[in-house]
Each structure stands twice: as C-alpha cells, then as structure tokens.
Design a protein around this motif. Structure first.
Motif, PDB file in Angstrom:
ATOM      1  N   ALA A  58      52.137  33.681  37.780  1.00 22.40           N
ATOM      2  CA  ALA A  58      50.994  34.477  37.322  1.00 22.40           C
ATOM      3  C   ALA A  58      49.803  33.583  36.995  1.00 22.40           C
ATOM      4  N   ASN A  59      50.051  32.430  36.392  1.00 21.22           N
ATOM      5  CA  ASN A  59      48.955  31.516  36.061  1.00 21.22           C
ATOM      6  C   ASN A  59      48.353  30.862  37.302  1.00 21.22           C
ATOM      7  N   ILE A  75      50.005  38.636  32.678  1.00 18.11           N
ATOM      8  CA  ILE A  75      49.136  37.920  31.747  1.00 18.11           C
ATOM      9  C   ILE A  75      47.718  38.447  31.889  1.00 18.11           C
ATOM     10  N   CYS A  77      49.858  39.156  37.781  1.00 18.11           N
ATOM     11  CA  CYS A  77      51.311  39.350  37.730  1.00 18.11           C
ATOM     12  C   CYS A  77      51.994  38.264  38.543  1.00 18.11           C
ATOM     13  N   LYS A 115      47.218  34.850  28.235  1.00 18.25           N
ATOM     14  CA  LYS A 115      48.163  35.377  27.263  1.00 18.25           C
ATOM     15  C   LYS A 115      49.151  36.308  27.964  1.00 18.25           C
ATOM     16  N   GLN A 116      50.423  36.109  27.697  1.00 20.64           N
ATOM     17  CA  GLN A 116      51.439  36.952  28.307  1.00 20.64           C
ATOM     18  C   GLN A 116      51.490  38.288  27.592  1.00 20.64           C
ATOM     19  N   LYS A 121      56.759  41.107  29.947  1.00 16.92           N
ATOM     20  CA  LYS A 121      57.740  40.460  30.813  1.00 16.92           C
ATOM     21  C   LYS A 121      58.978  41.336  30.861  1.00 16.92           C
ATOM     22  N   LEU A 125      56.000  33.304  34.882  1.00 13.94           N
ATOM     23  CA  LEU A 125      54.765  33.030  34.147  1.00 13.94           C
ATOM     24  C   LEU A 125      53.921  31.992  34.875  1.00 13.94           C
ATOM     25  N   ALA A 129      56.259  38.773  35.050  1.00 14.17           N
ATOM     26  CA  ALA A 129      55.385  38.389  33.933  1.00 14.17           C
ATOM     27  C   ALA A 129      53.977  38.876  34.233  1.00 14.17           C
ATOM     28  N   ARG A 141      45.815  33.186  38.442  1.00 16.47           N
ATOM     29  CA  ARG A 141      44.764  33.329  37.424  1.00 16.47           C
ATOM     30  C   ARG A 141      43.770  32.180  37.511  1.00 16.47           C
TER      31      ARG A 141
END
Length: 400
Positions: free
Chosen positions: A109-110, A19, A5, A24-25, A28, A106, A17, A113
């Motif tokens: 979140a990445n 994912i 998140c 992949k989202q 949101k 986003l 957001a 990740r």
C-alpha cells in the motif's frame, strides 16, 4: 487520491491493508480466496470511499487470478508489483529483516502511496486480447513441453536402444510403441515393418525403408541386461504416450490460437508485416495487448521486449549491452519474427547483413532487426495502418 490498498497474495488467503494519504493504516483484514472473501474485500473498500467515480488503487504481487479479475472490474487501477521490488521497499521500513503477511500488505500500500508514478497499472486490454494471451501462452508452453518430452525420450533411447534413433527419424510412434526394446525389434518381420510404416503415415519408399530397418535391427549391438532392457522399454512407452498427447495438444491449441487471433481488429495489421503468421502474431498480441495507452512511445515497448540496449554508466566506465530483465515470451517471439523476416523481406535481410558486416554476431543482428521492426509495429498499431516495405526500409540514398 486519499486512500490506497495493498494485498499480500497467497494461495488460500490474502492479507489486506488500507492506508490514507499520510500513511496511517485505517483497516486491515485477512480474506479467504473465494467469492465470500472477495465480497468482504469489496465491501471494505466501499466503506473507505471506493466508488465507480473514485476507485481506490490496489497494489498486489501478481497480475493473474480470480482476485485480480475481481479487482479489475470497473475503472480501478491495479498495480502488479514485482516481488523483488516489494522486497527492496520492505528494507525502507526497518533493517531487522522481519517479515509478515500483514506487514507485506502494508508495504504494498505504501509503494503506490509514495511511488505510484514509478509503477504502471495493469493494462486495460479487451477480453478478446486476454483470451488470445491465454491461448498463445498455452500453445508456447505446450511446444516447450513437447520438446522436453522428445529430448527425454531420445536420451533414454541412447542408454539402451541407440539403433532406434538412427532408424526412426520420421513418424515412428506406432513402430516404437510396438517394439520398445531391441529384442522385440529384432523379431519384427519385414512385412510387419511395412504395415507399421504405412500406419505411421509414410507414403513413399516403404518397402526400401522396411528392408533397411529389418537389417538394422538384426545387427549385433551392445545390450542392457534383459530385465533392465524391459524396464527401459516400459519407460519409453510411457514417454511416448506423453509425447503423443503433447503433440495432439500443440495441434489443437494452434488451431484455437489462429481461429481466435484472426477475429481481433489488430490481426490484419500484424499479419501485414513480413514474417508474421497467426502463431507469431498471436504471441506478439498476447504480450503487447491492445491497450494503446500502455506504451506511450516505441522506446517503452522496445525496452519491455528486451530489444533496446541498456546503458550502465558510472564515473569513467560506460557499458552498453543487451537487457536481461525483459518479457521473455515477447523476446522469444521477436527472435522467431526477426529470423522469419530474413526470407520474407529484402529490406530486412539487407539490414541484417549490414549489421553482420558491422561486426554483430547473429543474435545481435537479429535483436537489432527486432528492435527496428518493433518500432514499426508500434507506429502501425497506433496509426491503424498496414506495413509498407517502401517506408520501413527505404533504398539507400545514392551520391550524385
């Protein structure tokens, strides 16, 4: 972890957001900065598998506030990503330099990740440690604000009333408040000056000082026009009111800091170090925290405080110098600590002198001493032992 998140924080609302592990989202939304908005966020996380056993990690660009406090309930990992770092990550997704709040969520979140191992979650400090942090930082801010107001008042007096700077070196709030202009000061009789000095807290030499002021205020001096002088006097009284309030706030916060700090289990260990009193100890604890897993090694703590040097090497060039990116509050507390240690520890004083003789200037030697003392503090906190001067600064070995 399968879900991540990111939250783009703002004053009135926040963009969220979520994912999956492939980037992949999945969801949101935009939430308000209130209790209902926080509940919407928690429900959204729960819909995507968030639980006490497997909480979804969250990245956000701040480490404080009610939203962060809500997210930190339970065992959830919250990553406070530096906004500059997030800006650099944004360039990985496109070169057009486009920007939006949902897009920033986003990106956050990445970040966790792909590079979670490169970022540290917020430490799991106790509520008491967090309370000490609030008070210690507020006390430090109040001291800085007091000094700023004093500098503003002194600068103003130099423009229209320089005799006041020379006359009132000690407690002069009551005197300056009663005579904020040179004209008013020149009209004060000696007996009234004696009374003002007494009310200001003076104990000795009141008569002699009152006579000195009486003569000083009547000496010829350059003056501003009458209307300008009066206006500046009003400004001086306003600054004096703010300064008195700032002084009172500093005193009250200092008492609260000491009272709260002494109740913490780490306080006896910190106070066993030379040069550490309740004020400096509270500032150190406020920035270090009491989560002993936060700094696995002393080197990490030294780098965080800016005490350890940084190396830049490229090709044939190599540079070793001080750190500019650091915790400035901890670094400032370390400077005060190292300076105070010089008069409380013979071993620390000898270490400082050796560094000076080796060519370090004053700030370098103090930083080197802080670096060494910080490593010792890390060891004592991890081992739960008090400072021992014989171990910290052993006598130099003598040749047979």
């Amino acid at each position: 972890m399968d879900m991540f998140c990111g939250i783009d924080w703002a004053e009135g609302h926040h963009d969220v957001a979520i994912i999956d592990n492939a980037g992949k989202q999945l969801a949101k939304c935009r939430i308000d900065d209130d209790l209902d908005g926080y509940q919407v966020l928690l429900d959204l996380l729960a819909e995507h598998g968030d639980s006490a056993e497997a909480p979804i990690p969250v990245a956000i660009e701040t480490s404080r506030g009610l939203l962060v406090a809500t997210l930190r309930t339970g065992s959830r990992q919250v990553f406070a990503v530096n906004p500059m770092a997030a800006s650099r990550y944004r360039d990985r997704h496109g070169v057009s330099r486009k920007k939006s709040d949902p897009g920033d969520a986003l990106v956050l979140a990445n970040i966790i990740r792909t590079d979670m191992h490169m970022h540290r979650p917020l430490p799991a400090d106790s509520d008491l440690a967090q309370a000490i942090g609030v008070l210690a930082r507020a006390h430090q801010d109040a001291i800085w604000n007091r000094q700023q107001l004093a500098n503003q008042l002194r600068s103003l007096l130099r423009e229209y009333y320089p005799a006041a700077i020379e006359a009132w070196r000690d407690k002069a709030g009551k005197v300056l408040g009663a005579a904020p202009t040179p004209t008013q000061a020149a009209e004060l009789p000696a007996w009234k000056l004696r009374l003002m000095l007494t009310n200001a807290g003076r104990k000795r030499g009141i008569t002699e000082d009152a006579e000195r002021l009486h003569m000083l205020f009547r000496q010829p001096a350059a003056r501003q026009p009458a209307a300008v002088e009066e206006a500046m006097g009003i400004q001086a009284k306003a600054l004096l009111t703010q300064l008195n309030a700032a002084c009172k706030a500093v005193d009250e916060l200092a008492k609260a800091v000491e009272r709260t700090f002494r109740t913490h289990p780490d306080a006896p260990i910190m106070l066993s170090f030379p040069g550490v009193g309740p004020g400096v100890g509270a500032r150190l604890l406020a920035e270090i925290g009491d989560d002993r897993t936060r700094f696995a090694t002393a080197g990490g703590l030294k780098a965080y405080a800016g005490a350890a040097p940084i190396t830049r090497a490229s090709g044939k060039r190599k540079y070793v110098g001080r750190r500019f990116v650091k915790n400035n509050r901890l670094n400032h507390a370390g400077y005060l600590w190292a300076f105070a240690t010089l008069s409380h520890s013979p071993g620390a004083s000898a270490h400082y002198r050796r560094r000076r003789e080796a060519g370090d200037w004053h700030a370098q030697a103090l930083r080197h001493l802080f670096n060494r003392m910080l490593g010792q503090l890390h060891h004592c906190l991890q081992s739960r032992v008090h400072f021992d001067a014989a171990i910290a600064f052993p006598p130099p070995a003598t040749a047979d």
